[in-house]
Design a protein around this motif. Structure first.
Motif, mmCIF file in Angstrom:
data_model
loop_
_atom_site.group_PDB
_atom_site.id
_atom_site.type_symbol
_atom_site.label_atom_id
_atom_site.label_comp_id
_atom_site.label_asym_id
_atom_site.label_seq_id
_atom_site.Cartn_x
_atom_site.Cartn_y
_atom_site.Cartn_z
ATOM 1 N N ILE A 24 50.907 100.267 20.506
ATOM 2 C CA ILE A 24 50.918 98.429 20.819
ATOM 3 C C ILE A 24 49.746 97.642 20.188
ATOM 4 O O ILE A 24 50.454 97.153 19.865
ATOM 5 N N GLY A 25 48.816 98.620 19.323
ATOM 6 C CA GLY A 25 48.013 98.012 18.524
ATOM 7 C C GLY A 25 48.479 98.012 16.850
ATOM 8 O O GLY A 25 47.904 97.181 16.975
ATOM 9 N N VAL A 26 48.859 98.360 16.801
ATOM 10 C CA VAL A 26 49.382 98.656 15.587
ATOM 11 C C VAL A 26 51.028 97.668 15.515
ATOM 12 O O VAL A 26 50.818 96.644 14.658
ATOM 13 N N SER A 27 51.551 97.454 16.798
ATOM 14 C CA SER A 27 52.555 96.476 17.368
ATOM 15 C C SER A 27 51.831 95.259 16.595
ATOM 16 O O SER A 27 51.909 94.165 16.260
ATOM 17 N N LEU A 28 50.478 94.804 17.259
ATOM 18 C CA LEU A 28 50.401 93.920 17.886
ATOM 19 C C LEU A 28 49.537 93.561 16.155
ATOM 20 O O LEU A 28 49.834 92.054 15.431
ATOM 21 N N LEU A 29 48.969 94.443 15.186
ATOM 22 C CA LEU A 29 48.556 93.610 14.392
ATOM 23 C C LEU A 29 49.845 93.451 13.053
ATOM 24 O O LEU A 29 49.574 92.978 12.565
ATOM 25 N N ALA A 30 50.571 94.385 13.694
ATOM 26 C CA ALA A 30 52.130 93.585 12.263
ATOM 27 C C ALA A 30 52.423 92.737 12.939
ATOM 28 O O ALA A 30 53.342 91.836 12.027
ATOM 29 N N ALA A 31 52.781 92.134 13.968
ATOM 30 C CA ALA A 31 53.159 90.717 14.098
ATOM 31 C C ALA A 31 51.893 89.838 14.184
ATOM 32 O O ALA A 31 52.801 88.696 13.433
ATOM 33 N N GLY A 32 51.045 90.299 13.616
ATOM 34 C CA GLY A 32 50.166 89.158 13.748
ATOM 35 C C GLY A 32 50.061 88.632 11.369
ATOM 36 O O GLY A 32 50.097 88.061 11.329
ATOM 37 N N LEU A 38 54.179 84.589 7.373
ATOM 38 C CA LEU A 38 55.474 82.999 8.028
ATOM 39 C C LEU A 38 54.510 82.105 8.159
ATOM 40 O O LEU A 38 55.139 80.970 7.538
ATOM 41 N N LEU A 39 53.426 81.441 8.356
ATOM 42 C CA LEU A 39 53.237 80.623 8.738
ATOM 43 C C LEU A 39 51.389 80.104 8.004
ATOM 44 O O LEU A 39 51.099 79.192 8.551
ATOM 45 N N GLY A 40 51.088 81.200 7.898
ATOM 46 C CA GLY A 40 49.688 81.089 6.848
ATOM 47 C C GLY A 40 49.619 79.941 5.662
ATOM 48 O O GLY A 40 49.099 78.933 5.351
ATOM 49 N N PRO A 41 50.895 80.066 4.860
ATOM 50 C CA PRO A 41 50.463 79.045 3.814
ATOM 51 C C PRO A 41 50.678 77.827 3.627
ATOM 52 O O PRO A 41 50.629 77.095 3.719
#
Length: 160
Positions: A24-32, A38-41
Motif C-alpha cells: 500500500i505504501g509503495v502504491s501511494l508513493l507511485a501514485a504520488g 502529470l500535474l507538477g509542471p
C-alpha cells in the motif's frame, strides 16, 4: 510441547500484514509520483502565473491636436499633429494637466523649428517623439520634479 514444522506461527500473520502495508505504501508513493509528473509542471506554471503582479494599466494624457508652421523651402508648410503622452502615474497626469498651456507651448516651439523634410520618415517621427518627450519632461520650475512622461504617441500627423 513440541511443535511440528508445519504448524502456523505468529510470525506468518504479522509478515503478511507487513507485506500488505508495504504494498500500500509503495502504491501511494507511485501514485504520488505519477500525479507530480502529470500535474507538477502545470501546477507550478499556474502558481507562477498567479504570483505575477497584474500589469498596470497605462495612463495617457491626450493633447488636443494643433497646427504649427514648419520651415519650408520657398513656401509655407504646416504640420497638424495630435499626440498622447504616456505617464508613470496619476500624480504625473495631474501635474501635466495643471501645466498643459506651458507644455503645449514647449511642444509648439520645438515643432516650429523643424523643416518639413525632417518629418517624413518613420525614423524622423520616432526621433521627434523622443525629443518631445525629453523637452516636455524638463521640470517646470526648480521646485517641481520632471513630469514622468515615458513615451509620446502620435495619433494625428500631417505635413502639408
Amino acid at each position: 510441547m513440541a511443535t511440528s514444522p508445519n504448524a502456523p506461527t505468529a510470525a506468518a500473520p504479522r509478515s503478511s500484514k507487513l507485506l500488505i502495508g508495504l504494498l500500500i505504501g509503495v502504491s501511494l508513493l507511485a501514485a504520488g509520483a505519477v500525479a507530480y509528473v502529470l500535474l507538477g509542471p502545470k501546477a507550478a506554471a499556474h502558481q507562477a502565473e498567479a504570483a505575477k503582479p497584474a500589469p498596470e494599466k497605462p495612463i495617457f494624457v491626450a493633447l488636443e491636436p494643433f497646427t504649427v508652421n514648419v520651415q519650408g523651402e520657398g513656401r509655407a508648410k504646416f504640420l497638424h499633429v495630435g499626440m498622447a503622452l504616456k505617464v508613470r502615474g496619476e500624480p504625473s497626469k495631474a501635474q501635466i494637466t495643471e501645466f498643459m498651456p506651458e507644455l503645449r507651448s514647449r511642444a509648439l516651439m520645438l515643432l516650429s523649428n523643424r523643416t518639413a523634410d525632417s518629418l517624413v520618415s518613420p525614423d524622423d517621427k520616432a526621433k521627434l517623439a523622443e525629443e518631445i518627450r525629453t523637452e516636455l519632461n524638463r521640470p517646470l520650475n526648480a521646485d517641481l520634479p520632471e513630469q514622468g512622461i515615458t513615451s509620446v504617441a502620435f495619433n494625428t500627423f500631417v505635413v502639408q
